[in-house]
Motif scaffolding. Structure first.
Motif, PDB file in Angstrom:
ATOM      1  N   LEU A 431       0.901  -0.982  -0.152  1.00 23.96           N
ATOM      2  CA  LEU A 431       0.097   0.028  -0.071  1.00 23.96           C
ATOM      3  C   LEU A 431       0.858   1.194   0.199  1.00 23.96           C
ATOM      4  O   LEU A 431       0.682   2.140  -0.764  1.00 23.96           O
ATOM      5  CB  LEU A 431      -0.898   0.034   1.414  1.00 23.96           C
ATOM      6  N   GLN A 432       2.085   1.376   0.621  1.00 23.16           N
ATOM      7  CA  GLN A 432       2.949   2.396   0.754  1.00 23.16           C
ATOM      8  C   GLN A 432       3.372   2.468  -0.586  1.00 23.16           C
ATOM      9  O   GLN A 432       3.653   3.747  -0.995  1.00 23.16           O
ATOM     10  CB  GLN A 432       3.778   2.230   1.903  1.00 23.16           C
ATOM     11  N   LEU A 433       3.946   1.525  -1.172  1.00 27.10           N
ATOM     12  CA  LEU A 433       4.477   1.757  -2.564  1.00 27.10           C
ATOM     13  C   LEU A 433       3.466   2.243  -3.515  1.00 27.10           C
ATOM     14  O   LEU A 433       3.862   2.925  -4.462  1.00 27.10           O
ATOM     15  CB  LEU A 433       5.101   0.213  -2.923  1.00 27.10           C
ATOM     16  N   THR A 434       2.326   1.769  -3.437  1.00 21.96           N
ATOM     17  CA  THR A 434       1.275   2.232  -4.307  1.00 21.96           C
ATOM     18  C   THR A 434       1.003   3.976  -4.086  1.00 21.96           C
ATOM     19  O   THR A 434       0.713   4.513  -5.238  1.00 21.96           O
ATOM     20  CB  THR A 434      -0.064   1.523  -4.104  1.00 21.96           C
ATOM     21  N   ILE A 445      13.579   6.953  -3.778  1.00 25.47           N
ATOM     22  CA  ILE A 445      14.314   6.537  -2.662  1.00 25.47           C
ATOM     23  C   ILE A 445      13.804   5.366  -1.846  1.00 25.47           C
ATOM     24  O   ILE A 445      12.740   5.869  -1.367  1.00 25.47           O
ATOM     25  CB  ILE A 445      15.044   7.489  -1.945  1.00 25.47           C
ATOM     26  N   LEU A 446      14.639   4.367  -1.980  1.00 22.60           N
ATOM     27  CA  LEU A 446      13.863   3.195  -1.351  1.00 22.60           C
ATOM     28  C   LEU A 446      15.005   2.516  -0.307  1.00 22.60           C
ATOM     29  O   LEU A 446      16.095   2.401  -0.648  1.00 22.60           O
ATOM     30  CB  LEU A 446      13.732   1.848  -2.297  1.00 22.60           C
ATOM     31  N   ASP A 447      14.372   2.678   1.090  1.00 20.58           N
ATOM     32  CA  ASP A 447      15.280   2.155   2.034  1.00 20.58           C
ATOM     33  C   ASP A 447      14.658   0.650   2.642  1.00 20.58           C
ATOM     34  O   ASP A 447      13.611   0.680   3.177  1.00 20.58           O
ATOM     35  CB  ASP A 447      15.147   3.047   3.058  1.00 20.58           C
ATOM     36  N   GLU A 448      15.424  -0.271   2.206  1.00 16.23           N
ATOM     37  CA  GLU A 448      15.001  -1.717   2.647  1.00 16.23           C
ATOM     38  C   GLU A 448      13.510  -2.061   1.887  1.00 16.23           C
ATOM     39  O   GLU A 448      12.759  -2.318   2.732  1.00 16.23           O
ATOM     40  CB  GLU A 448      15.364  -1.966   3.868  1.00 16.23           C
ATOM     41  N   PRO A 449      13.331  -1.982   0.725  1.00 14.77           N
ATOM     42  CA  PRO A 449      12.268  -2.060   0.088  1.00 14.77           C
ATOM     43  C   PRO A 449      11.602  -3.406   0.152  1.00 14.77           C
ATOM     44  O   PRO A 449      10.291  -3.712   0.166  1.00 14.77           O
ATOM     45  CB  PRO A 449      12.302  -1.655  -1.395  1.00 14.77           C
ATOM     46  N   THR A 450      12.702  -4.642   0.368  1.00 12.99           N
ATOM     47  CA  THR A 450      12.158  -5.896   0.405  1.00 12.99           C
ATOM     48  C   THR A 450      11.717  -6.540   1.601  1.00 12.99           C
ATOM     49  O   THR A 450      11.016  -7.522   1.755  1.00 12.99           O
ATOM     50  CB  THR A 450      13.317  -6.660   0.032  1.00 12.99           C
ATOM     51  N   SER A 460       7.104  -8.385  -9.090  1.00 11.57           N
ATOM     52  CA  SER A 460       6.313  -7.208  -9.588  1.00 11.57           C
ATOM     53  C   SER A 460       6.952  -5.866  -9.352  1.00 11.57           C
ATOM     54  O   SER A 460       6.916  -5.075 -10.256  1.00 11.57           O
ATOM     55  CB  SER A 460       5.119  -7.434  -8.888  1.00 11.57           C
ATOM     56  N   LEU A 461       7.562  -5.786  -8.351  1.00 12.56           N
ATOM     57  CA  LEU A 461       8.243  -4.436  -8.014  1.00 12.56           C
ATOM     58  C   LEU A 461       9.451  -4.264  -8.764  1.00 12.56           C
ATOM     59  O   LEU A 461       9.543  -3.067  -9.240  1.00 12.56           O
ATOM     60  CB  LEU A 461       8.560  -4.406  -6.680  1.00 12.56           C
ATOM     61  N   GLU A 462      10.188  -5.369  -9.162  1.00  8.24           N
ATOM     62  CA  GLU A 462      11.358  -4.996 -10.100  1.00  8.24           C
ATOM     63  C   GLU A 462      10.798  -5.111 -11.311  1.00  8.24           C
ATOM     64  O   GLU A 462      11.376  -4.020 -12.145  1.00  8.24           O
ATOM     65  CB  GLU A 462      12.087  -6.430  -9.764  1.00  8.24           C
ATOM     66  N   ASP A 463       9.644  -5.355 -11.862  1.00  5.49           N
ATOM     67  CA  ASP A 463       9.160  -5.092 -12.943  1.00  5.49           C
ATOM     68  C   ASP A 463       9.014  -3.660 -13.236  1.00  5.49           C
ATOM     69  O   ASP A 463       9.233  -2.827 -14.182  1.00  5.49           O
ATOM     70  CB  ASP A 463       8.190  -6.056 -13.235  1.00  5.49           C
TER      71      ASP A 463
END
Length: 622
Positions: A431-434, A445-450, A460-463
């Motif tokens: 939800l936060q990514l959306t 800027i992504l801090d530990e996105p996984t 899907s995120l990598e895509d």
């Protein structure tokens, strides 16, 4: 090989959900199994059933030697360490020093997870567990299990809170130090590099069932792709037959309300085993705002945490210029200042010296580790949290509503009406990514996105990131993600510098190992490669600690070595391509695939050695 534990037609229902549906499987001695699947799919429940911590509704569980036959140890996602224990009591129990100090395997565990075998490890063996951070307690719980060394080791997300070095050490330990006749390991993981390095078999938990694949992540992806291809062919044949049957059922006078029973039975048989639609996750690519030639620059920047005399210089006069469309990954040990560096880029952390420059058209979206942005939405519904950003957006040239978008992003139907406070960790992250992507930033800027994301959501995120038109900065301990979506990596080595890594994460691990080896040498003589580890460079220029100049003869010899190694690497690349092609062709043959995977691993190891040789020669050649 004997079964340590067997499950026969085991079923377990939570509410209306069949978490396990007549699952039959076994863990044999020598197995190293990785367990994958979507969040909430039943992976942790499967391990709890195997450990005897969760009773199934039906089915039978058999353990070697009966109830008292084997020792089973499980690392859950919540540790059960007594806060009043010392580190020694938590990890080693009442073992005397001469026992654990004389055991190479135990010393390896203490060094790999605690940082040392003596008072320096985890703040000292006599320090209390209570004040430790969540990540440190997690390491202690894992170390406790590895020291105990049960016959069946069950690990639920063991790589959580481990940095790149910790993940590499754990994979090596489980693959080389732990295996002995009579034991096995089963680990739930979303870390694909770890899965490839550790596992000899992969279990996919999906829709109440468990499907076994030979090999690690690469072999699992190849086999699953081949399975899906064959399923697609079968689906095409099924669809053709269904169309014929439905056409026949519609033919004839409107008054005719019955059909021959055998034709109805034939149509029903066609759809009897048709699976339910999958709850797929699709993170879509959104348009980015135009990015000018100036993005973000740190010029002669110094970042200091704390007050004298306990202050720490995370950056010491570092210049770093981000280019439009640059994709950079940042690695470093826990506490090196990676998250602080990101906050310095966004302006949240002030610079002690130097300056921060930002382009006029820059629009930053910052994914933090704490997911703090969702705190004010705790009582909101998912659809309301999405509509708070935008109620309509353009996707694929079409205008769609927030509800349609939510469905495509893995929040179907009633899930859109769930409160944010009721979402799982993975769903909250999604939800936060959306919300971030809907703002249409041009610097992400992504801090530990996984964190908390399953493999399906990760792919899907990598895509999405593959087609990202803006500038991307990623801090992560997930090597697979860094190498997949970033063009190059930088390292914070704890000495105030920001070092470029032409050799990627492997070069970072070599630098760290060399620095640690030099620090532990009793004679004070630097170990091989330690000078490079200690020197460090800024992307803007060389470090003050420059390497000594080489004479012309050394330079000529180094260039010969580089030319030779480049030819060998080219031949290895051809071998690797042939092996990948063979793996696709043999995807349905487990024994052949296992042999090809072993040969591919040998090629990769040989390539890594050659790359190290090339880098050493390149340093001499200048």
């Amino acid at each position: 090989m004997a079964n340590l534990v067997s499950l026969e037609r085991v079923s377990l229902v939570f509410g209306t959900a069949h978490v396990l549906d007549e699952v039959s499987l076994g863990v044999q001695t020598g197995d190293r199994i990785g367990v994958v699947g979507v969040n909430g799919g039943g992976k942790s429940t499967l391990l709890r059933v195997m450990a005897g911590l969760q009773e199934p509704d039906s089915g039978r569980i058999t353990k070697q030697g009966g109830a008292e036959g084997i020792r089973i140890g499980m690392l859950s996602q919540v540790d059960a360490l007594d806060p009043g224990w010392t580190v020694h009591e938590a990890v080693l129990g009442d073992l005397p020093e001469h026992v654990w100090a004389g055991d190479p395997r135990m010393r390896d565990v203490l060094t790999g997870l605690l940082g040392g075998t003596g008072a320096e490890g985890m703040g000292g063996l006599d320090s209390l567990v209570g004040p430790k951070s969540g990540g440190e307690r997690r390491r202690l719980a894992l170390a406790r299990l590895l020291v105990a060394d049960p016959e069946l080791l069950l690990l639920d997300e063991p790589t959580n809170h481990l940095d790149v070095e910790g993940v590499a050490w754990l994979a090596h330990h489980l693959a080389t130090q732990r295996p002995r006749p009579g034991n096995a390991t089963v680990a739930i993981t979303h870390d694909r590099w770890f899965l490839d390095a550790y596992a000899t078999m992969t279990w996919e938990v999906e829709s109440g069932g468990v499907t076994a694949f030979e090999g690690g992540y690469a072999a699992y992806v190849l086999a699953k792709a081949e399975r899906d291809r064959l399923a697609g062919l079968a689906a095409d044949r099924r669809a053709n037959l269904m169309r014929k049957e439905l056409a026949w059922l519609r033919r004839g006078p409107p008054a005719r309300t019955s059909k021959p029973k055998f034709r109805i039975d034939a149509a029903n048989a066609l759809i009897a085993d048709e699976p339910a639609p999958r709850n797929s996750v699709e993170l879509a690519s959104f348009a980015s705002r135009r990015l000018g030639k100036d993005v973000l620059d740190l010029e002669d920047a110094t970042v200091v945490l704390g007050e004298p005399p306990n202050e720490r210089r995370l950056l010491d006069h570092v210049t770093w210029r981000l280019a439009p469309g640059e994709r950079v990954g940042i690695v470093g040990v826990n506490g090196a200042g990676k998250s602080t560096l990101l906050r310095a880029l966004t302006g949240e952390v002030p610079l002690a010296a130097g300056r921060r420059k930002i382009g006029k058209t820059v629009a930053i979206a910052f994914l933090t580790q704490e997911v703090r942005e969702l705190e004010r939405f705790e009582q909101w519904r998912v659809i309301e949290a999405i509509e708070d950003v935008k109620q309509w957006t353009t996707l694929g040239g079409k205008e769609i509503s927030a509800s349609q978008l939510a469905t495509r992003l893995g929040f179907p139907g009633g899930r859109q009406q769930s409160r944010v406070s009721d979402l799982s960790g993975g769903e909250r992250r999604r939800l936060q990514l959306t919300r971030l992507l809907l703002t249409e930033p041009n610097v992400l800027i992504l801090d530990e996105p996984t964190n908390d994301l399953d493999i399906e959501t990760l792919t899907s995120l990598e895509d999405v990131l593959d087609g990202w038109a803006g500038t991307l900065i990623v801090v992560s301990h997930d090597r697979y993600l860094l190498e997949r979506v970033c063009d190059h990596q930088l390292a914070l080595l704890g000495d105030g510098t920001l070092r470029d890594l032409p050799g990627g994460v492997e070069e970072y691990l070599r630098l760290r190992a060399a620095a640690q080896a030099r620090a532990t040498r009793p004679d004070g003589i630097p170990a091989r490669g330690a000078t490079a580890a200690a020197g460090g460079t800024s992307p803007a220029g060389p470090s003050e600690a420059a390497a000594p100049a080489s004479n012309p003869a050394q330079v000529r010899e180094a260039r010969k070595v580089m030319a030779r190694v480049e030819k060998q690497l080219a031949r290895l690349g051809e071998r690797e391509a042939r092996l990948h092609a063979d793996m696709v062709e043999k995807a349905t043959d487990p024994s052949a695939l296992d042999d090809l995977t072993a040969r591919l691993r040998e090629v990769v190891e040989e390539r890594e050695l050659l790359e190290l040789e090339w880098l050493e020669a390149a340093e001499t050649a200048g």
